[in-house]
Design a protein around this motif. Sequence first.
Motif, PDB file in Angstrom:
ATOM      1  N   ALA A  34       1.016  -1.342  -0.010  1.00 16.70           N
ATOM      2  CA  ALA A  34      -0.046  -0.063  -0.104  1.00 16.70           C
ATOM      3  C   ALA A  34       0.764   1.077   0.027  1.00 16.70           C
ATOM      4  O   ALA A  34       0.529   2.391  -0.818  1.00 16.70           O
ATOM      5  CB  ALA A  34      -1.014   0.053   1.282  1.00 16.70           C
ATOM      6  N   LEU A  35       1.959   1.230   0.675  1.00 15.14           N
ATOM      7  CA  LEU A  35       2.726   2.548   0.793  1.00 15.14           C
ATOM      8  C   LEU A  35       3.581   2.468  -0.680  1.00 15.14           C
ATOM      9  O   LEU A  35       3.657   3.719  -1.143  1.00 15.14           O
ATOM     10  CB  LEU A  35       3.889   2.120   2.021  1.00 15.14           C
ATOM     11  N   SER A  36       3.904   1.669  -1.341  1.00 13.14           N
ATOM     12  CA  SER A  36       4.475   1.502  -2.575  1.00 13.14           C
ATOM     13  C   SER A  36       3.480   2.309  -3.632  1.00 13.14           C
ATOM     14  O   SER A  36       3.987   2.900  -4.361  1.00 13.14           O
ATOM     15  CB  SER A  36       5.027   0.349  -3.008  1.00 13.14           C
ATOM     16  N   ASN A  37       2.336   1.827  -3.443  1.00 10.83           N
ATOM     17  CA  ASN A  37       1.270   2.183  -4.592  1.00 10.83           C
ATOM     18  C   ASN A  37       1.063   3.697  -4.050  1.00 10.83           C
ATOM     19  O   ASN A  37       0.747   4.540  -5.374  1.00 10.83           O
ATOM     20  CB  ASN A  37      -0.130   1.544  -4.330  1.00 10.83           C
ATOM     21  N   ALA A  38       1.075   4.031  -2.904  1.00  7.49           N
ATOM     22  CA  ALA A  38       0.879   5.424  -2.645  1.00  7.49           C
ATOM     23  C   ALA A  38       1.741   6.372  -2.921  1.00  7.49           C
ATOM     24  O   ALA A  38       1.706   7.711  -3.588  1.00  7.49           O
ATOM     25  CB  ALA A  38       0.427   5.760  -1.054  1.00  7.49           C
ATOM     26  N   ILE A  39       3.208   5.851  -2.898  1.00  2.00           N
ATOM     27  CA  ILE A  39       4.263   6.946  -3.670  1.00  2.00           C
ATOM     28  C   ILE A  39       4.111   7.097  -5.002  1.00  2.00           C
ATOM     29  O   ILE A  39       4.644   7.983  -5.441  1.00  2.00           O
ATOM     30  CB  ILE A  39       5.693   5.930  -3.148  1.00  2.00           C
ATOM     31  N   ASP A  40       3.738   5.975  -5.723  1.00  2.05           N
ATOM     32  CA  ASP A  40       3.737   6.118  -7.186  1.00  2.05           C
ATOM     33  C   ASP A  40       2.758   6.987  -7.554  1.00  2.05           C
ATOM     34  O   ASP A  40       2.973   7.815  -8.536  1.00  2.05           O
ATOM     35  CB  ASP A  40       3.346   4.641  -7.638  1.00  2.05           C
ATOM     36  N   ALA A  41       1.586   6.980  -6.933  1.00  5.93           N
ATOM     37  CA  ALA A  41       0.411   7.993  -7.013  1.00  5.93           C
ATOM     38  C   ALA A  41       0.929   9.286  -7.056  1.00  5.93           C
ATOM     39  O   ALA A  41       0.513  10.345  -7.521  1.00  5.93           O
ATOM     40  CB  ALA A  41      -0.743   7.647  -6.488  1.00  5.93           C
ATOM     41  N   ALA A  42       1.695   9.545  -5.740  1.00  4.36           N
ATOM     42  CA  ALA A  42       2.059  10.922  -5.566  1.00  4.36           C
ATOM     43  C   ALA A  42       2.797  11.589  -6.123  1.00  4.36           C
ATOM     44  O   ALA A  42       2.896  12.687  -6.369  1.00  4.36           O
ATOM     45  CB  ALA A  42       2.538  11.020  -3.747  1.00  4.36           C
ATOM     46  N   ASN A  43       3.912  10.604  -6.926  1.00  2.00           N
ATOM     47  CA  ASN A  43       4.755  11.226  -7.784  1.00  2.00           C
ATOM     48  C   ASN A  43       4.254  11.487  -9.022  1.00  2.00           C
ATOM     49  O   ASN A  43       4.798  12.621  -9.753  1.00  2.00           O
ATOM     50  CB  ASN A  43       5.939   9.967  -7.897  1.00  2.00           C
ATOM     51  N   GLY A  44       3.122  11.122  -9.418  1.00  2.00           N
ATOM     52  CA  GLY A  44       2.339  11.671 -10.452  1.00  2.00           C
ATOM     53  C   GLY A  44       1.648  12.786 -10.384  1.00  2.00           C
ATOM     54  O   GLY A  44       1.163  13.384 -11.268  1.00  2.00           O
ATOM     55  N   LEU A  45       1.569  13.519  -9.250  1.00  2.00           N
ATOM     56  CA  LEU A  45       0.736  14.525  -9.056  1.00  2.00           C
ATOM     57  C   LEU A  45       1.726  15.641  -8.389  1.00  2.00           C
ATOM     58  O   LEU A  45       1.384  16.796  -8.211  1.00  2.00           O
ATOM     59  CB  LEU A  45      -0.384  14.310  -7.805  1.00  2.00           C
ATOM     60  N   LYS A  46       2.910  15.626  -7.997  1.00  2.00           N
ATOM     61  CA  LYS A  46       3.854  16.392  -7.170  1.00  2.00           C
ATOM     62  C   LYS A  46       3.902  17.361  -8.040  1.00  2.00           C
ATOM     63  O   LYS A  46       4.490  18.688  -7.513  1.00  2.00           O
ATOM     64  CB  LYS A  46       4.699  15.774  -6.380  1.00  2.00           C
ATOM     65  N   ASP A  47       4.002  17.568  -9.316  1.00  2.00           N
ATOM     66  CA  ASP A  47       4.310  18.617 -10.275  1.00  2.00           C
ATOM     67  C   ASP A  47       3.230  19.299 -10.802  1.00  2.00           C
ATOM     68  O   ASP A  47       3.186  20.263 -11.555  1.00  2.00           O
ATOM     69  CB  ASP A  47       5.279  18.139 -11.318  1.00  2.00           C
ATOM     70  N   GLY A  48       1.838  18.925 -10.171  1.00  2.00           N
ATOM     71  CA  GLY A  48       0.785  19.705 -10.666  1.00  2.00           C
ATOM     72  C   GLY A  48       0.507  20.888 -10.288  1.00  2.00           C
ATOM     73  O   GLY A  48       1.235  21.605  -9.368  1.00  2.00           O
ATOM     74  N   ASN A  49      -0.553  21.620 -10.610  1.00  2.00           N
ATOM     75  CA  ASN A  49      -0.903  22.901  -9.974  1.00  2.00           C
ATOM     76  C   ASN A  49      -2.124  22.889  -9.114  1.00  2.00           C
ATOM     77  O   ASN A  49      -2.868  24.008  -9.007  1.00  2.00           O
ATOM     78  CB  ASN A  49      -1.162  23.714 -11.291  1.00  2.00           C
ATOM     79  N   ASP A  50      -2.788  21.767  -8.862  1.00  2.00           N
ATOM     80  CA  ASP A  50      -3.784  21.613  -8.026  1.00  2.00           C
ATOM     81  C   ASP A  50      -3.358  21.485  -6.401  1.00  2.00           C
ATOM     82  O   ASP A  50      -3.117  20.314  -6.125  1.00  2.00           O
ATOM     83  CB  ASP A  50      -4.793  20.925  -8.378  1.00  2.00           C
ATOM     84  N   PRO A  51      -3.271  22.381  -5.555  1.00  2.63           N
ATOM     85  CA  PRO A  51      -2.965  22.050  -4.104  1.00  2.63           C
ATOM     86  C   PRO A  51      -3.675  21.253  -3.455  1.00  2.63           C
ATOM     87  O   PRO A  51      -3.191  20.318  -2.593  1.00  2.63           O
ATOM     88  CB  PRO A  51      -2.863  23.667  -3.565  1.00  2.63           C
ATOM     89  N   ALA A  52      -5.037  21.040  -3.637  1.00  6.73           N
ATOM     90  CA  ALA A  52      -6.066  20.229  -2.897  1.00  6.73           C
ATOM     91  C   ALA A  52      -5.708  18.936  -3.369  1.00  6.73           C
ATOM     92  O   ALA A  52      -5.510  17.831  -2.633  1.00  6.73           O
ATOM     93  CB  ALA A  52      -7.495  20.501  -3.360  1.00  6.73           C
ATOM     94  N   LYS A  53      -5.432  18.625  -4.558  1.00  2.79           N
ATOM     95  CA  LYS A  53      -4.956  17.065  -5.027  1.00  2.79           C
ATOM     96  C   LYS A  53      -3.649  16.853  -4.344  1.00  2.79           C
ATOM     97  O   LYS A  53      -3.399  15.587  -4.177  1.00  2.79           O
ATOM     98  CB  LYS A  53      -4.857  17.066  -6.645  1.00  2.79           C
ATOM     99  N   ILE A  54      -2.803  17.824  -4.354  1.00  7.62           N
ATOM    100  CA  ILE A  54      -1.342  17.598  -3.858  1.00  7.62           C
ATOM    101  C   ILE A  54      -1.455  17.240  -2.347  1.00  7.62           C
ATOM    102  O   ILE A  54      -0.782  16.148  -1.929  1.00  7.62           O
ATOM    103  CB  ILE A  54      -0.476  18.455  -4.117  1.00  7.62           C
TER     104      ILE A  54
END
Length: 310
Positions: A171-191
Amino acid sequence: MMPPLVAAVCAVILVAAGVVGWNAYSGAKLAEAREACAAAADTVRSNANEYNALLNGDAADAAAVRAEQVEDSKTVESLGKELKAMAPEYEGCVAEDAQGLDAATVKLNEQADWYGTHEKSLSKAVRAVTESKAAKRLETAKTNLTAKLDEASRLLADSDGKVADNATRDALSNAIDAANGLKDGNDPAKIDGARKTVEDAINGVAASVQAKTDADAQAAAAAAAAAQAQAQARSAYNGGSSYSGGAYRRTEGSASGSNTYRGTTSGGTGSGSTSGSGPAGGSAPKPNLSGGHGCGNSCPPPSSDGLIHH
Protein backbone atom coordinates in the motif's frame (compact mmCIF):
# COMPACT_ATOMS: atom_id res chain seq x y z
CA MET A 1 -42.89 110.46 -36.16
CA MET A 2 -44.48 107.99 -33.69
CA PRO A 3 -46.63 109.61 -31.08
CA PRO A 4 -45.21 109.43 -27.58
CA LEU A 5 -48.00 107.19 -26.35
CA VAL A 6 -47.43 104.63 -29.03
CA ALA A 7 -43.71 104.69 -28.38
CA ALA A 8 -44.25 104.05 -24.71
CA VAL A 9 -46.55 101.16 -25.41
CA CYS A 10 -44.03 99.63 -27.78
CA ALA A 11 -41.30 100.00 -25.20
CA VAL A 12 -43.39 98.20 -22.63
CA ILE A 13 -44.10 95.43 -25.08
CA LEU A 14 -40.43 95.04 -25.86
CA VAL A 15 -39.49 94.90 -22.19
CA ALA A 16 -42.17 92.36 -21.51
CA ALA A 17 -41.05 90.28 -24.42
CA GLY A 18 -37.48 90.45 -23.18
CA VAL A 19 -38.51 89.36 -19.73
CA VAL A 20 -40.54 86.51 -21.08
CA GLY A 21 -37.70 85.48 -23.33
CA TRP A 22 -35.16 85.64 -20.52
CA ASN A 23 -37.36 83.67 -18.22
CA ALA A 24 -37.87 81.08 -20.87
CA TYR A 25 -34.12 80.86 -21.42
CA SER A 26 -33.39 80.73 -17.72
CA GLY A 27 -36.00 78.03 -17.21
CA ALA A 28 -34.55 75.91 -19.97
CA LYS A 29 -31.06 76.39 -18.63
CA LEU A 30 -32.16 75.43 -15.12
CA ALA A 31 -33.92 72.33 -16.38
CA GLU A 32 -30.85 71.33 -18.36
CA ALA A 33 -28.61 71.87 -15.31
CA ARG A 34 -30.90 69.80 -13.14
CA GLU A 35 -30.94 66.98 -15.65
CA ALA A 36 -27.16 66.96 -15.97
CA CYS A 37 -26.73 67.02 -12.19
CA ALA A 38 -29.18 64.13 -11.74
CA ALA A 39 -27.31 62.06 -14.32
CA ALA A 40 -24.01 62.75 -12.56
CA ALA A 41 -25.54 61.77 -9.23
CA ASP A 42 -26.75 58.46 -10.69
CA THR A 43 -23.24 57.70 -11.95
CA VAL A 44 -21.76 58.44 -8.55
CA ARG A 45 -24.23 56.16 -6.83
CA SER A 46 -23.57 53.35 -9.30
CA ASN A 47 -19.78 53.60 -9.04
CA ALA A 48 -19.94 53.94 -5.26
CA ASN A 49 -22.10 50.82 -4.96
CA GLU A 50 -19.63 48.77 -7.02
CA TYR A 51 -16.71 50.07 -4.97
CA ASN A 52 -18.43 49.39 -1.64
CA ALA A 53 -19.45 45.89 -2.72
CA LEU A 54 -15.81 45.12 -3.47
CA LEU A 55 -14.67 46.82 -0.27
CA ASN A 56 -17.04 44.81 1.92
CA GLY A 57 -16.62 41.55 0.02
CA ASP A 58 -13.44 40.28 -1.64
CA ALA A 59 -11.33 43.15 -0.29
CA ALA A 60 -12.39 42.34 3.27
CA ASP A 61 -11.43 38.67 2.75
CA ALA A 62 -8.09 39.63 1.26
CA ALA A 63 -7.44 42.04 4.13
CA ALA A 64 -7.51 39.06 6.53
CA VAL A 65 -4.56 37.43 4.73
CA ARG A 66 -1.27 37.78 6.59
CA ALA A 67 2.14 38.43 5.04
CA GLU A 68 3.40 34.92 5.86
CA GLN A 69 0.49 33.40 3.94
CA VAL A 70 1.50 34.88 0.58
CA GLU A 71 4.42 34.35 -1.74
CA ASP A 72 5.05 38.11 -2.07
CA SER A 73 4.41 40.16 1.08
CA LYS A 74 4.37 43.40 -0.93
CA THR A 75 0.92 42.49 -2.23
CA VAL A 76 -0.43 42.69 1.33
CA GLU A 77 1.20 46.09 1.81
CA SER A 78 -0.32 47.43 -1.42
CA LEU A 79 -3.76 46.25 -0.42
CA GLY A 80 -3.39 47.95 2.92
CA LYS A 81 -2.71 51.27 1.23
CA GLU A 82 -5.75 50.89 -1.02
CA LEU A 83 -7.98 50.18 1.95
CA LYS A 84 -6.86 53.41 3.63
CA ALA A 85 -8.16 55.59 0.78
CA MET A 86 -10.88 58.04 1.89
CA ALA A 87 -14.00 58.01 -0.26
CA PRO A 88 -15.50 61.44 -1.15
CA GLU A 89 -18.54 62.71 0.67
CA TYR A 90 -21.64 62.69 -1.48
CA GLU A 91 -23.56 65.99 -1.58
CA GLY A 92 -26.03 65.54 -4.41
CA CYS A 93 -27.91 68.16 -6.41
CA VAL A 94 -28.98 70.60 -3.71
CA ALA A 95 -28.51 73.90 -5.58
CA GLU A 96 -31.60 75.81 -6.77
CA ASP A 97 -30.15 77.70 -9.68
CA ALA A 98 -28.46 76.57 -12.86
CA GLN A 99 -25.07 77.88 -11.79
CA GLY A 100 -25.16 75.98 -8.51
CA LEU A 101 -26.37 72.85 -10.24
CA ASP A 102 -23.61 73.10 -12.82
CA ALA A 103 -21.03 73.31 -10.01
CA ALA A 104 -22.58 70.32 -8.29
CA THR A 105 -22.49 68.37 -11.55
CA VAL A 106 -18.76 69.01 -11.91
CA LYS A 107 -18.13 67.81 -8.38
CA LEU A 108 -20.29 64.72 -8.80
CA ASN A 109 -18.47 63.77 -11.99
CA GLU A 110 -15.17 63.99 -10.08
CA GLN A 111 -16.57 61.73 -7.39
CA ALA A 112 -17.77 59.23 -9.96
CA ASP A 113 -14.29 59.17 -11.45
CA TRP A 114 -12.78 58.61 -7.99
CA TYR A 115 -14.97 55.60 -7.32
CA GLY A 116 -14.32 54.16 -10.78
CA THR A 117 -10.56 54.59 -10.48
CA HIS A 118 -10.31 53.21 -6.97
CA GLU A 119 -12.59 50.30 -7.74
CA LYS A 120 -10.12 49.25 -10.42
CA SER A 121 -7.02 49.76 -8.26
CA LEU A 122 -8.61 48.00 -5.26
CA SER A 123 -9.69 45.13 -7.44
CA LYS A 124 -6.13 44.81 -8.75
CA ALA A 125 -4.70 44.81 -5.23
CA VAL A 126 -7.19 42.17 -4.10
CA ARG A 127 -6.38 39.97 -7.07
CA ALA A 128 -2.65 40.28 -6.37
CA VAL A 129 -3.09 39.11 -2.77
CA THR A 130 -5.37 36.25 -3.81
CA GLU A 131 -2.98 35.01 -6.48
CA SER A 132 0.03 35.34 -4.17
CA LYS A 133 -1.78 33.36 -1.50
CA ALA A 134 -2.65 30.63 -3.99
CA ALA A 135 0.98 30.48 -5.16
CA LYS A 136 2.14 30.15 -1.57
CA ARG A 137 -0.33 27.38 -0.90
CA LEU A 138 0.78 25.48 -3.98
CA GLU A 139 4.43 25.88 -3.03
CA THR A 140 3.74 24.69 0.52
CA ALA A 141 1.75 21.70 -0.71
CA LYS A 142 4.58 20.62 -3.02
CA THR A 143 7.20 21.08 -0.30
CA ASN A 144 5.21 19.03 2.20
CA LEU A 145 4.57 16.26 -0.32
CA THR A 146 8.25 16.07 -1.28
CA ALA A 147 9.26 15.74 2.37
CA LYS A 148 6.64 13.05 2.96
CA LEU A 149 7.77 11.12 -0.11
CA ASP A 150 11.35 11.13 1.15
CA GLU A 151 10.19 9.76 4.49
CA ALA A 152 8.05 7.13 2.78
CA SER A 153 10.89 5.96 0.53
CA ARG A 154 13.23 5.49 3.48
CA LEU A 155 10.62 3.57 5.44
CA LEU A 156 9.82 1.34 2.47
CA ALA A 157 13.48 0.37 2.17
CA ASP A 158 14.09 -0.04 5.91
CA SER A 159 10.96 -2.09 6.60
CA ASP A 160 11.75 -4.93 4.19
CA GLY A 161 11.33 -8.15 6.15
CA LYS A 162 10.39 -6.28 9.32
CA VAL A 163 6.59 -6.09 9.03
CA ALA A 164 3.89 -8.40 10.31
CA ASP A 165 1.81 -7.88 7.16
CA ASN A 166 3.60 -7.17 3.89
CA ALA A 167 0.39 -5.77 2.39
CA THR A 168 1.11 -2.54 4.28
CA ARG A 169 4.35 -2.14 2.34
CA ASP A 170 2.48 -2.75 -0.93
CA ALA A 171 0.00 0.00 0.00
CA LEU A 172 2.87 2.38 0.76
CA SER A 173 4.57 1.62 -2.54
CA ASN A 174 1.33 2.32 -4.45
CA ALA A 175 0.79 5.59 -2.57
CA ILE A 176 4.31 6.71 -3.44
CA ASP A 177 3.76 6.01 -7.14
CA ALA A 178 0.46 7.92 -7.18
CA ALA A 179 1.94 10.91 -5.35
CA ASN A 180 4.88 11.13 -7.74
CA GLY A 181 2.38 11.59 -10.55
CA LEU A 182 0.77 14.58 -8.82
CA LYS A 183 3.66 16.40 -7.16
CA ASP A 184 4.35 18.60 -10.22
CA GLY A 185 0.69 19.58 -10.72
CA ASN A 186 -0.99 22.93 -10.06
CA ASP A 187 -3.85 21.79 -7.85
CA PRO A 188 -2.86 22.15 -4.19
CA ALA A 189 -5.97 20.27 -3.04
CA LYS A 190 -4.99 17.16 -5.02
CA ILE A 191 -1.38 17.43 -3.88
CA ASP A 192 -2.48 17.67 -0.24
CA GLY A 193 -4.72 14.66 -0.77
CA ALA A 194 -1.81 12.64 -2.14
CA ARG A 195 0.30 13.63 0.86
CA LYS A 196 -2.44 12.49 3.24
CA THR A 197 -2.64 9.12 1.48
CA VAL A 198 1.13 8.64 1.76
CA GLU A 199 1.02 9.64 5.42
CA ASP A 200 -1.71 7.08 6.16
CA ALA A 201 0.32 4.38 4.38
CA ILE A 202 3.40 5.32 6.43
CA ASN A 203 1.40 4.90 9.63
CA GLY A 204 0.20 1.50 8.45
CA VAL A 205 3.75 0.25 7.83
CA ALA A 206 4.98 1.67 11.13
CA ALA A 207 2.19 -0.14 13.01
CA SER A 208 3.04 -3.40 11.19
CA VAL A 209 6.72 -3.03 12.07
CA GLN A 210 5.79 -2.53 15.73
CA ALA A 211 3.50 -5.55 15.64
CA LYS A 212 6.33 -7.76 14.37
CA THR A 213 8.74 -6.32 16.92
CA ASP A 214 6.31 -7.13 19.74
CA ALA A 215 5.70 -10.65 18.40
CA ASP A 216 9.45 -11.33 18.12
CA ALA A 217 9.98 -10.09 21.67
CA GLN A 218 7.25 -12.40 22.97
CA ALA A 219 8.73 -15.37 21.10
CA ALA A 220 12.20 -14.63 22.50
CA ALA A 221 10.78 -14.40 26.03
CA ALA A 222 9.01 -17.75 25.61
CA ALA A 223 12.20 -19.41 24.33
CA ALA A 224 14.19 -18.03 27.25
CA ALA A 225 11.59 -19.35 29.72
CA ALA A 226 11.72 -22.80 28.13
CA ALA A 227 15.52 -22.88 28.28
CA GLN A 228 15.45 -21.90 31.94
CA ALA A 229 12.95 -24.66 32.74
CA GLN A 230 15.16 -27.26 31.03
CA ALA A 231 18.19 -26.07 32.97
CA GLN A 232 16.31 -26.36 36.25
CA ALA A 233 15.20 -29.91 35.37
CA ARG A 234 18.77 -31.01 34.68
CA SER A 235 19.96 -29.45 37.93
CA ALA A 236 17.33 -31.34 39.92
CA TYR A 237 18.38 -34.66 38.31
CA ASN A 238 22.08 -34.28 39.26
CA GLY A 239 23.04 -35.05 42.96
CA GLY A 240 24.98 -37.34 45.57
CA SER A 241 24.28 -41.00 46.71
CA SER A 242 24.71 -43.17 49.88
CA TYR A 243 24.30 -46.87 50.89
CA SER A 244 23.07 -47.97 54.26
CA GLY A 245 21.93 -51.33 55.64
CA GLY A 246 22.19 -53.10 52.30
CA ALA A 247 20.26 -50.29 50.46
CA TYR A 248 21.75 -47.76 48.06
CA ARG A 249 20.55 -44.15 48.31
CA ARG A 250 21.67 -41.15 46.26
CA THR A 251 21.47 -37.81 47.90
CA GLU A 252 20.91 -34.49 46.07
CA GLY A 253 24.11 -32.79 45.12
CA SER A 254 26.77 -32.91 42.46
CA ALA A 255 27.84 -36.04 40.62
CA SER A 256 30.95 -36.01 42.77
CA GLY A 257 29.97 -37.15 46.29
CA SER A 258 30.62 -39.73 48.98
CA ASN A 259 29.36 -43.31 49.32
CA THR A 260 28.90 -44.77 52.80
CA TYR A 261 28.77 -48.51 53.50
CA ARG A 262 27.28 -50.02 56.63
CA GLY A 263 27.35 -53.82 57.10
CA THR A 264 28.19 -56.75 59.50
CA THR A 265 30.78 -59.52 59.49
CA SER A 266 31.12 -62.69 61.48
CA GLY A 267 32.61 -61.87 64.80
CA GLY A 268 31.69 -58.16 64.93
CA THR A 269 30.54 -55.07 63.21
CA GLY A 270 32.60 -53.31 60.60
CA SER A 271 32.32 -50.04 58.91
CA GLY A 272 34.11 -48.26 56.13
CA SER A 273 33.78 -45.41 53.75
CA THR A 274 34.85 -44.56 50.26
CA SER A 275 35.26 -41.23 48.58
CA GLY A 276 36.37 -40.09 45.20
CA SER A 277 35.50 -38.13 42.20
CA GLY A 278 34.56 -41.04 39.95
CA PRO A 279 31.56 -43.32 40.03
CA ALA A 280 33.65 -46.16 41.63
CA GLY A 281 35.19 -43.88 44.23
CA GLY A 282 38.66 -44.52 45.72
CA SER A 283 39.98 -47.71 47.38
CA ALA A 284 38.61 -48.27 50.89
CA PRO A 285 40.45 -50.10 53.74
CA LYS A 286 39.14 -53.52 54.64
CA PRO A 287 37.22 -53.75 57.89
CA ASN A 288 39.05 -54.96 61.00
CA LEU A 289 38.16 -58.52 62.04
CA SER A 290 38.21 -59.67 65.67
CA GLY A 291 37.26 -62.88 67.54
CA GLY A 292 36.25 -63.35 71.09
CA HIS A 293 39.88 -62.79 72.24
CA GLY A 294 41.24 -60.91 69.35
CA CYS A 295 44.28 -58.75 69.88
CA GLY A 296 43.36 -56.14 67.39
CA ASN A 297 46.12 -54.14 65.88
CA SER A 298 48.52 -55.07 68.71
CA CYS A 299 48.93 -58.69 67.62
CA PRO A 300 52.53 -59.75 66.96
CA PRO A 301 53.49 -60.86 63.49
CA PRO A 302 53.08 -64.56 62.70
CA SER A 303 55.97 -66.96 63.36
CA SER A 304 57.56 -69.21 60.90
CA ASP A 305 55.11 -71.99 61.64
CA GLY A 306 52.29 -69.78 60.57
CA LEU A 307 50.89 -69.45 64.09
CA ILE A 308 50.59 -66.40 66.19
CA HIS A 309 52.26 -66.70 69.52
CA HIS A 310 51.43 -64.42 72.48
